[in-house]
Motif scaffolding. Structure first.
Motif, PDB file in Angstrom:
ATOM      1  N   LEU A  34      38.148  32.524  54.444  1.00 51.18           N
ATOM      2  CA  LEU A  34      39.375  32.891  55.143  1.00 51.18           C
ATOM      3  C   LEU A  34      39.090  33.891  56.259  1.00 51.18           C
ATOM      4  CD1 LEU A  34      41.795  33.190  52.108  1.00 51.18           C
ATOM      5  CD2 LEU A  34      42.143  31.734  54.108  1.00 51.18           C
ATOM      6  N   LEU A  35      38.291  34.880  55.966  1.00 51.87           N
ATOM      7  CA  LEU A  35      37.981  35.892  56.972  1.00 51.87           C
ATOM      8  C   LEU A  35      37.187  35.292  58.129  1.00 51.87           C
ATOM      9  CD1 LEU A  35      37.138  38.824  54.556  1.00 51.87           C
ATOM     10  CD2 LEU A  35      39.051  38.749  56.159  1.00 51.87           C
ATOM     11  N   ASP A  36      36.275  34.381  57.837  1.00 55.58           N
ATOM     12  CA  ASP A  36      35.488  33.749  58.890  1.00 55.58           C
ATOM     13  C   ASP A  36      36.337  32.814  59.750  1.00 55.58           C
ATOM     14  OD1 ASP A  36      33.210  35.032  58.018  1.00 55.58           O
ATOM     15  OD2 ASP A  36      32.441  33.326  56.873  1.00 55.58           O
ATOM     16  N   SER A  37      37.402  32.256  59.158  1.00 57.98           N
ATOM     17  CA  SER A  37      38.210  31.263  59.869  1.00 57.98           C
ATOM     18  C   SER A  37      39.088  31.865  60.957  1.00 57.98           C
ATOM     19  CB  SER A  37      39.104  30.511  58.877  1.00 57.98           C
ATOM     20  OG  SER A  37      40.189  31.336  58.442  1.00 57.98           O
ATOM     21  N   GLY A  38      39.463  33.126  60.791  1.00 59.25           N
ATOM     22  CA  GLY A  38      40.364  33.751  61.746  1.00 59.25           C
ATOM     23  C   GLY A  38      41.828  33.431  61.518  1.00 59.25           C
ATOM     24  N   VAL A  39      42.159  32.682  60.462  1.00 58.28           N
ATOM     25  CA  VAL A  39      43.558  32.401  60.133  1.00 58.28           C
ATOM     26  C   VAL A  39      44.267  33.710  59.783  1.00 58.28           C
ATOM     27  CG1 VAL A  39      45.094  31.258  58.471  1.00 58.28           C
ATOM     28  CG2 VAL A  39      43.085  30.069  59.336  1.00 58.28           C
ATOM     29  N   ASP A  40      45.493  33.862  60.236  1.00 61.38           N
ATOM     30  CA  ASP A  40      46.273  35.060  59.927  1.00 61.38           C
ATOM     31  C   ASP A  40      46.324  35.246  58.409  1.00 61.38           C
ATOM     32  OD1 ASP A  40      47.857  37.286  60.340  1.00 61.38           O
ATOM     33  OD2 ASP A  40      49.712  36.137  60.519  1.00 61.38           O
ATOM     34  N   LEU A  41      45.954  36.446  57.939  1.00 64.70           N
ATOM     35  CA  LEU A  41      45.694  36.643  56.517  1.00 64.70           C
ATOM     36  C   LEU A  41      46.345  37.905  55.981  1.00 64.70           C
ATOM     37  CD1 LEU A  41      44.032  35.995  53.871  1.00 64.70           C
ATOM     38  CD2 LEU A  41      42.180  37.342  54.914  1.00 64.70           C
ATOM     39  N   GLU A  42      46.956  37.752  54.819  1.00 65.75           N
ATOM     40  CA  GLU A  42      47.431  38.894  54.033  1.00 65.75           C
ATOM     41  C   GLU A  42      46.745  38.816  52.675  1.00 65.75           C
ATOM     42  OE1 GLU A  42      51.757  40.026  53.563  1.00 65.75           O
ATOM     43  OE2 GLU A  42      51.378  39.232  51.541  1.00 65.75           O
ATOM     44  N   VAL A  43      46.060  39.877  52.293  1.00 65.53           N
ATOM     45  CA  VAL A  43      45.486  39.968  50.946  1.00 65.53           C
ATOM     46  C   VAL A  43      46.414  40.838  50.124  1.00 65.53           C
ATOM     47  CG1 VAL A  43      43.519  40.714  49.551  1.00 65.53           C
ATOM     48  CG2 VAL A  43      43.135  39.760  51.832  1.00 65.53           C
ATOM     49  N   ARG A  44      46.825  40.320  48.956  1.00 64.58           N
ATOM     50  CA  ARG A  44      47.768  41.098  48.153  1.00 64.58           C
ATOM     51  C   ARG A  44      47.332  41.079  46.691  1.00 64.58           C
ATOM     52  NH1 ARG A  44      51.828  37.116  49.379  1.00 64.58           N
ATOM     53  NH2 ARG A  44      51.366  35.192  48.269  1.00 64.58           N
ATOM     54  N   THR A  45      47.711  42.139  45.996  1.00 64.46           N
ATOM     55  CA  THR A  45      47.359  42.292  44.593  1.00 64.46           C
ATOM     56  C   THR A  45      48.584  42.733  43.811  1.00 64.46           C
ATOM     57  OG1 THR A  45      45.052  42.877  45.064  1.00 64.46           O
ATOM     58  CG2 THR A  45      45.932  43.567  42.948  1.00 64.46           C
ATOM     59  N   THR A  46      48.893  41.987  42.760  1.00 65.05           N
ATOM     60  CA  THR A  46      49.971  42.381  41.857  1.00 65.05           C
ATOM     61  C   THR A  46      49.414  43.399  40.866  1.00 65.05           C
ATOM     62  OG1 THR A  46      51.064  40.238  42.057  1.00 65.05           O
ATOM     63  CG2 THR A  46      51.618  41.571  40.128  1.00 65.05           C
ATOM     64  N   VAL A  47      50.121  44.519  40.722  1.00 70.58           N
ATOM     65  CA  VAL A  47      49.579  45.623  39.936  1.00 70.58           C
ATOM     66  C   VAL A  47      50.492  45.979  38.767  1.00 70.58           C
ATOM     67  CG1 VAL A  47      48.819  48.026  39.973  1.00 70.58           C
ATOM     68  CG2 VAL A  47      48.411  46.568  41.950  1.00 70.58           C
ATOM     69  N   HIS A  48      49.913  45.966  37.591  1.00 70.80           N
ATOM     70  CA  HIS A  48      50.506  46.558  36.392  1.00 70.80           C
ATOM     71  C   HIS A  48      49.478  47.559  35.884  1.00 70.80           C
ATOM     72  CE1 HIS A  48      52.219  47.276  32.486  1.00 70.80           C
ATOM     73  NE2 HIS A  48      53.190  46.395  32.682  1.00 70.80           N
ATOM     74  N   PRO A  49      49.866  48.827  35.656  1.00 71.09           N
ATOM     75  CA  PRO A  49      48.891  49.843  35.248  1.00 71.09           C
ATOM     76  C   PRO A  49      48.115  49.490  33.977  1.00 71.09           C
ATOM     77  CG  PRO A  49      50.975  50.857  35.862  1.00 71.09           C
ATOM     78  CD  PRO A  49      51.221  49.382  35.827  1.00 71.09           C
ATOM     79  N   ALA A  50      48.681  48.618  33.131  1.00 72.72           N
ATOM     80  CA  ALA A  50      47.966  48.227  31.920  1.00 72.72           C
ATOM     81  C   ALA A  50      46.827  47.258  32.210  1.00 72.72           C
ATOM     82  CB  ALA A  50      48.938  47.587  30.920  1.00 72.72           C
ATOM     83  N   LEU A  51      46.822  46.677  33.403  1.00 71.98           N
ATOM     84  CA  LEU A  51      45.792  45.700  33.765  1.00 71.98           C
ATOM     85  C   LEU A  51      44.838  46.200  34.834  1.00 71.98           C
ATOM     86  CD1 LEU A  51      47.953  42.430  33.892  1.00 71.98           C
ATOM     87  CD2 LEU A  51      46.585  43.304  31.996  1.00 71.98           C
ATOM     88  N   LEU A  52      45.361  46.971  35.782  1.00 75.77           N
ATOM     89  CA  LEU A  52      44.533  47.499  36.861  1.00 75.77           C
ATOM     90  C   LEU A  52      44.741  49.002  36.983  1.00 75.77           C
ATOM     91  CD1 LEU A  52      44.991  44.864  39.739  1.00 75.77           C
ATOM     92  CD2 LEU A  52      42.952  45.237  38.339  1.00 75.77           C
ATOM     93  N   SER A  53      43.658  49.748  36.951  1.00 70.72           N
ATOM     94  CA  SER A  53      43.734  51.201  37.080  1.00 70.72           C
ATOM     95  C   SER A  53      43.684  51.597  38.555  1.00 70.72           C
ATOM     96  CB  SER A  53      42.562  51.851  36.339  1.00 70.72           C
ATOM     97  OG  SER A  53      41.334  51.531  36.983  1.00 70.72           O
ATOM     98  N   THR A  54      43.976  52.846  38.817  1.00 72.83           N
ATOM     99  CA  THR A  54      43.851  53.365  40.182  1.00 72.83           C
ATOM    100  C   THR A  54      42.423  53.242  40.666  1.00 72.83           C
ATOM    101  OG1 THR A  54      45.678  54.919  39.805  1.00 72.83           O
ATOM    102  CG2 THR A  54      44.211  55.378  41.643  1.00 72.83           C
ATOM    103  N   ALA A  55      41.457  53.466  39.760  1.00 75.88           N
ATOM    104  CA  ALA A  55      40.047  53.324  40.123  1.00 75.88           C
ATOM    105  C   ALA A  55      39.723  51.880  40.496  1.00 75.88           C
ATOM    106  CB  ALA A  55      39.163  53.778  38.969  1.00 75.88           C
ATOM    107  N   ASP A  56      40.306  50.915  39.776  1.00 80.47           N
ATOM    108  CA  ASP A  56      40.117  49.505  40.127  1.00 80.47           C
ATOM    109  C   ASP A  56      40.610  49.243  41.544  1.00 80.47           C
ATOM    110  OD1 ASP A  56      39.064  48.668  37.640  1.00 80.47           O
ATOM    111  OD2 ASP A  56      41.075  48.333  36.817  1.00 80.47           O
ATOM    112  N   LEU A  57      41.800  49.738  41.839  1.00 83.31           N
ATOM    113  CA  LEU A  57      42.388  49.508  43.161  1.00 83.31           C
ATOM    114  C   LEU A  57      41.577  50.183  44.262  1.00 83.31           C
ATOM    115  CD1 LEU A  57      46.179  49.907  42.364  1.00 83.31           C
ATOM    116  CD2 LEU A  57      44.993  47.805  42.997  1.00 83.31           C
ATOM    117  N   ALA A  58      41.082  51.372  43.970  1.00 90.39           N
ATOM    118  CA  ALA A  58      40.271  52.073  44.962  1.00 90.39           C
ATOM    119  C   ALA A  58      38.996  51.293  45.266  1.00 90.39           C
ATOM    120  CB  ALA A  58      39.932  53.479  44.461  1.00 90.39           C
ATOM    121  N   GLY A  59      38.371  50.739  44.234  1.00 88.27           N
ATOM    122  CA  GLY A  59      37.172  49.935  44.439  1.00 88.27           C
ATOM    123  C   GLY A  59      37.462  48.663  45.213  1.00 88.27           C
ATOM    124  N   MET A  60      38.584  48.019  44.893  1.00 87.54           N
ATOM    125  CA  MET A  60      38.978  46.810  45.623  1.00 87.54           C
ATOM    126  C   MET A  60      39.238  47.131  47.088  1.00 87.54           C
ATOM    127  SD  MET A  60      41.521  45.350  42.658  1.00 87.54           S
ATOM    128  CE  MET A  60      42.277  44.059  43.646  1.00 87.54           C
TER     129      MET A  60
END
Length: 233
Positions: A153-179
């Motif tokens: 996707l990044l190489d293609s140049g297509v307009d892109l939105e990367v999004r992440t659904t977050v529930h604190p029980a599944l993803l920590s702040t540290a996870d999000l910071a690394g992502m």
């Protein structure tokens, strides 16, 4: 010439302003997904062997009536790239005069590659740090497939939105910071945090756990993205 299967449609939203930000669209929800994310709010769209609820001909008839009234059409899911006939479906929609957007988690990089020249916008659902994808999707190796798809996707140049659904029980702040660090290095400009929605979620335990986010911490993480924001609802 082989007959291409019509896409199986599990739902149709006739009007949306949020499925493709800044555009007035209809959203087609394709049936079937190879992953089973705990937070999914469309679990009825996961079974790949379930028949679609809306005939493809009815979808096309609806779009014919909306020509000139909508900016585009978004193929969502489920996972739309699971549909063998998606390339042909997109071609028909484009012939009707619509721009085309896609929601995908990237489980099929080879199929996505063939779609990219036909797409105007993509909302890419990043589930977790790539090395930890299976904890969210339930499928070993899913992170490597997603990583390959995002690279395309990044190489293609297509307009892109990367999004992440977050529930604190599944993803920590540290996870999000690394992502966020990984995405920043890759050159992603638009990273969107989506707050967990309990409506429709089939995981009763997750739906009842506290899901409020640490706004200050996430705000700091998002500051590195020129077009990043938090999507509520």
């Amino acid at each position: 010439m082989p007959v291409v299967p019509e896409p199986r449609i599990g739902g149709l939203s006739p009007l949306s302003t949020c499925d493709w930000p800044g555009q007035l669209v209809a959203t087609i929800f394709c049936q079937g997904c190879p992953w089973s994310c705990r937070y999914c709010h469309n679990p009825h769209l996961i079974p790949a062997d379930r028949a679609g609820d809306i005939p493809w001909r009815d979808v096309l008839a609806f779009l014919e009536r909306r020509r000139g009234l909508l900016d585009g059409v978004v193929f969502s899911g489920g996972e739309p790239t699971l549909q063998v006939g998606l390339v042909d479906a997109i071609a028909v929609v484009r012939d009707l005069g619509f721009r085309v957007g896609l929601h995908t988690g990237g489980p099929y990089p080879d199929r996505l590659s063939g779609l990219l020249p036909r797409l105007d916008w993509v909302g890419f659902d990043m589930k977790a740090p790539f090395a930890d994808y299976a904890r969210i999707t339930g499928v070993p190796g899913s992170g490597e497939r997603a990583r390959a798809s995002l690279g395309m996707l990044l190489d293609s140049g297509v307009d892109l939105e990367v999004r992440t659904t977050v529930h604190p029980a599944l993803l920590s702040t540290a996870d999000l910071a690394g992502m966020a660090e990984s995405l920043g290095i890759l050159g992603v400009r638009r990273f969107v945090i989506q707050c967990f929605r309990p409506q429709g979620c089939a995981d009763d335990e997750l739906a009842t756990l506290p899901s409020a986010l640490d706004g200050e911490a996430i705000g700091g993480i998002m500051a590195r993205f020129p077009e990043g924001y938090i999507r509520v609802g």
